[in-house]
Design a protein around this motif. Structure first.
Motif, short mmCIF file in Angstrom:
data_model
loop_
_atom_site.label_atom_id
_atom_site.label_comp_id
_atom_site.label_asym_id
_atom_site.label_seq_id
_atom_site.Cartn_x
_atom_site.Cartn_y
_atom_site.Cartn_z
N UNK A 46 -9.49 -4.27 86.57
CA UNK A 46 -8.38 -3.53 87.16
C UNK A 46 -8.85 -2.49 88.17
N UNK A 51 -13.88 -0.18 94.88
CA UNK A 51 -12.52 0.21 95.27
C UNK A 51 -12.29 1.68 94.95
N UNK A 53 -10.11 4.98 94.16
CA UNK A 53 -8.89 5.11 93.34
C UNK A 53 -8.17 6.41 93.61
N UNK A 68 2.09 3.33 97.70
CA UNK A 68 3.37 2.65 97.82
C UNK A 68 4.47 3.63 97.48
N UNK B 19 1.46 -2.89 81.70
CA UNK B 19 0.97 -1.60 82.20
C UNK B 19 -0.54 -1.49 82.20
N UNK B 20 -1.22 -2.38 81.52
CA UNK B 20 -2.67 -2.24 81.43
C UNK B 20 -3.01 -1.13 80.44
N UNK B 21 -4.25 -1.17 79.95
CA UNK B 21 -4.58 -0.17 78.92
C UNK B 21 -4.60 1.24 79.48
N UNK B 22 -4.96 1.39 80.76
CA UNK B 22 -5.00 2.75 81.32
C UNK B 22 -3.61 3.36 81.39
N UNK B 105 -10.73 4.72 75.19
CA UNK B 105 -9.70 3.68 75.36
C UNK B 105 -8.71 3.66 74.20
N UNK B 381 -0.97 10.25 87.32
CA UNK B 381 -1.07 9.18 86.31
C UNK B 381 -0.30 9.55 85.05
N UNK B 472 5.97 6.84 92.35
CA UNK B 472 5.01 5.82 92.75
C UNK B 472 5.56 4.44 92.49
N UNK B 473 5.16 3.52 93.33
CA UNK B 473 5.40 2.14 92.94
C UNK B 473 4.10 1.37 92.89
N UNK B 474 3.28 1.52 93.90
CA UNK B 474 2.01 0.84 93.83
C UNK B 474 0.99 1.90 93.99
N UNK B 475 0.73 2.55 92.97
CA UNK B 475 0.25 3.91 92.94
C UNK B 475 -0.93 4.12 93.81
N UNK B 477 -2.95 4.41 93.35
CA UNK B 477 -4.13 4.69 92.81
C UNK B 477 -4.44 3.77 91.78
N UNK B 478 -3.41 3.25 91.25
CA UNK B 478 -3.78 2.10 90.56
C UNK B 478 -2.62 1.25 90.33
N UNK B 479 -2.98 -0.05 90.36
CA UNK B 479 -1.93 -1.02 90.53
C UNK B 479 -1.31 -1.44 89.21
N UNK B 480 -1.91 -1.12 88.12
CA UNK B 480 -1.47 -1.73 86.86
C UNK B 480 -0.33 -1.00 86.19
#
Lengths: 71, 491
Positions: A46, A51, A53, A68, B19-22, B105, B381, B472-475, B477-480
């Motif tokens: 991910x 990349x 962040x 976005x 959402x992914x673990x993050x 995690x 986040x 945010x939508x496609x942050x 900073x992170x996409x998940x």
């Protein structure tokens, strides 16, 4: 007075011993092996190496970090 | 405690796939860590006002001198304690909890207790600050709050420690990343130190000269075993994460931690050079301070070689700007601190404004700037919102960075000359006082710049946490993570 000095320095020594204990535990647990893998443990598919962040709001960058926004 | 990873229910699994673990971990931190940050920023503003008052009084002695509670002897310790226990510790605990959840995690445990902890901590800082301003301070530097408030802090430390141990024992990541070691150092050693120092000093077990040695053992370790490990943990996580580059030498990073763990604890008594203590006791502190060259050098090499070739990225990342500024300051302040512990150097800089510049280089230029950077990374986040204005972030950075530079240069220069003059018996004391006035005025000017930066930061934080920031939508900073997918999220 001597007792108080012993108390203070005893505390310092105990704090030091906890560090030594932690170090011994870490070596026995294998935490000191495979250093390069350790450095990579904060990356994954991910958020891969290569990349960025973070970026200023509204500003993308060459690494593909973009912002976005809802229309 | 629910957790990420294999042992999750079907519903949780479906959420995690989206959402992914993050995203899941960050969502669990939203309320407690968000409250720590909001409280910290509120105290930063209170501390800033107190700082400006104290600074002005140094070169305009009659300023607001008609009210007892606004006299220098109260305003200055009120500034120190609101910044240390209000801003620094609350920001630090927020960053620590988020980092631990990320590194292990797992979702943040004990969320309700931590929220109660935030409330109690705020009550403690407010009560203690009022105590100082009304004249009930203890007179023990870095522990000026009237001692009953320390019980509240000790209770909250216990909750933070319990949450940290729960995350560690339930961790899903086998490797213990270097930041986790630093955080362990902070969360396991500092509360012990805090309780011990309070018992010794406020329990009257240590009095007179022994009280002074207990005092400076504690006060130096607030920086060494609390702010430094939290700050370095944040740097070691954020620098590689933002750049997308692993740490240059992981071996060096671990060597740095373990040498810090072994040496920093001993350094405090160098504050008492020239005092009526046994010489060996002070020499222990000097040796401990000089041994710090080892961990500091490893950290400096590592941070520089991880960033080198990528300094242009500072233009695009707010987090990176603040964190790199903080990391560079860490190197400077640490080498400076080791050298100051030498008796020959200390006899000049002791009891001068030089030392004040050094202290701010550590707590502000290193720790506070790293915390700013960390909050810029973490808050979006937590809330699922973007920061409201890139321009305000830049105002924040340039206000604080130039303010700090002016502050440090002015007081380092003026303070060193002040020390040389004070060592010369032929120079009248009042001449020395007059000599320092322009440098003290430069500090107030620097303080105004830093205040402008803090106001920009507070406005940004208000918009972020009060919900008026852009979603945010496609942050960044992170996409998940999709904010709406976080169970219980407030989006």
């Amino acid at each position: 007075m001597t007792l108080i000095y012993l108390f203070i320095f005893g505390s310092v020594v105990i704090a030091g011993l906890t560090a030594v204990y932690g170090l011994v535990w870490a070596v026995r647990d294998g935490q000191m092996r495979r250093f390069s893998a350790g450095a990579m443990s904060i990356f994954d598919d991910e958020e891969p190496v290569g990349r960025m962040t973070d970026a200023f709001p509204g500003e993308g960058n060459a690494s593909g970090v973009g912002v976005g926004r809802e229309p | 405690m629910s957790s990420t990873g294999a042992a999750v229910s079907g519903t949780d699994r479906a959420v995690l796939e989206r959402v992914g673990w993050r995203g899941d971990v960050d969502g669990s931190c939203q309320v407690p860590v968000g409250l720590f940050f909001v409280s910290a920023i509120a105290w930063l503003m209170v501390g800033t006002v107190l700082a400006l008052l104290a600074s002005l009084k140094m070169h305009v002695p009659g300023f607001l001198d008609g009210t007892d509670w606004l006299t220098f002897g109260r305003v200055r310790p009120a500034h120190l304690n609101t910044m240390i226990y209000g801003w620094g510790s609350m920001a630090g605990v927020g960053v620590m909890l988020w980092l631990e959840a990320r590194l292990c995690r797992v979702r943040l445990p004990l969320q309700l207790l931590l929220v109660v902890g935030v409330v109690l901590w705020n009550v403690g800082v407010a009560g203690g600050t009022i105590g100082i301003l009304t004249g009930a301070q203890t007179g023990v530097e870095w522990l000026e709050f009237p001692y009953p408030w320390s019980f509240l802090f000790a209770g909250v430390f216990a909750v933070v420690m319990a949450a940290s141990l729960m995350m560690f024992s339930g961790r899903r990541e086998g490797h213990i990343y270097v930041s986790q070691w630093y955080l362990f150092g902070a969360v396991l050693w500092f509360p012990f130190l805090y309780v011990m120092a309070n018992a010794l000093i406020h329990g009257n077990l240590a009095t007179g000269v022994v009280q002074a040695s207990a005092n400076w053992w504690f006060a130096h370790n607030v920086l060494g075993l609390w702010f430094t490990p939290i700050g370095l943990a944040a740097v070691y996580y954020l620098l590689p994460k933002v750049l997308g580059r692993p740490i240059h030498s992981y071996y060096l990073s671990l060597l740095g931690f373990w040498t810090l763990a072994l040496f920093y604890n001993w350094a405090g008594t160098h504050h008492l050079i020239g005092g009526p203590l046994p010489a060996w006791l002070i020499t222990v502190g000097v040796v401990g301070s000089l041994m710090m060259f080892i961990p500091v050098t490893t950290v400096a090499i590592n941070h520089h070689l991880t960033t080198v070739g990528h300094f242009s990225r500072l233009r695009v990342s707010p987090t990176l700007r603040f964190v790199v500024f903080g990391a560079m300051s860490y190197t400077v302040v640490s080498f400076q601190g080791s050298l100051q512990s030498l008796r020959s150097v200390n006899e000049v800089n002791h009891f001068t404004h030089y030392t004040i510049a050094h202290a701010h280089l550590g707590v502000y230029s290193f720790f506070t700037m790293v915390m700013f950077g960390a909050i810029y990374y973490i808050a979006p986040r937590l809330t699922g919102r973007e920061w409201a204005s890139a321009r305000l972030i830049k105002v924040h950075f340039w206000g604080t960075a130039t303010g700090m530079a002016i502050y440090w240069i002015g007081l380092t220069w003026g303070g060193w000359i002040q020390g040389l003059k004070m060592d010369d018996p032929d120079v009248p004391f009042l001449d020395i006082v007059r000599y320092t006035v322009p440098f003290l005025a430069s500090r107030t000017a620097a303080g105004v710049l830093m205040t402008i930066g803090h106001i920009a930061f507070a406005v940004l934080a208000w918009k972020m946490f009060a919900g008026s920031g852009v979603r945010l939508v496609g942050p960044t900073l992170f996409t998940s993570r999709r904010p709406a997918a976080i169970p219980g999220g407030e989006v």
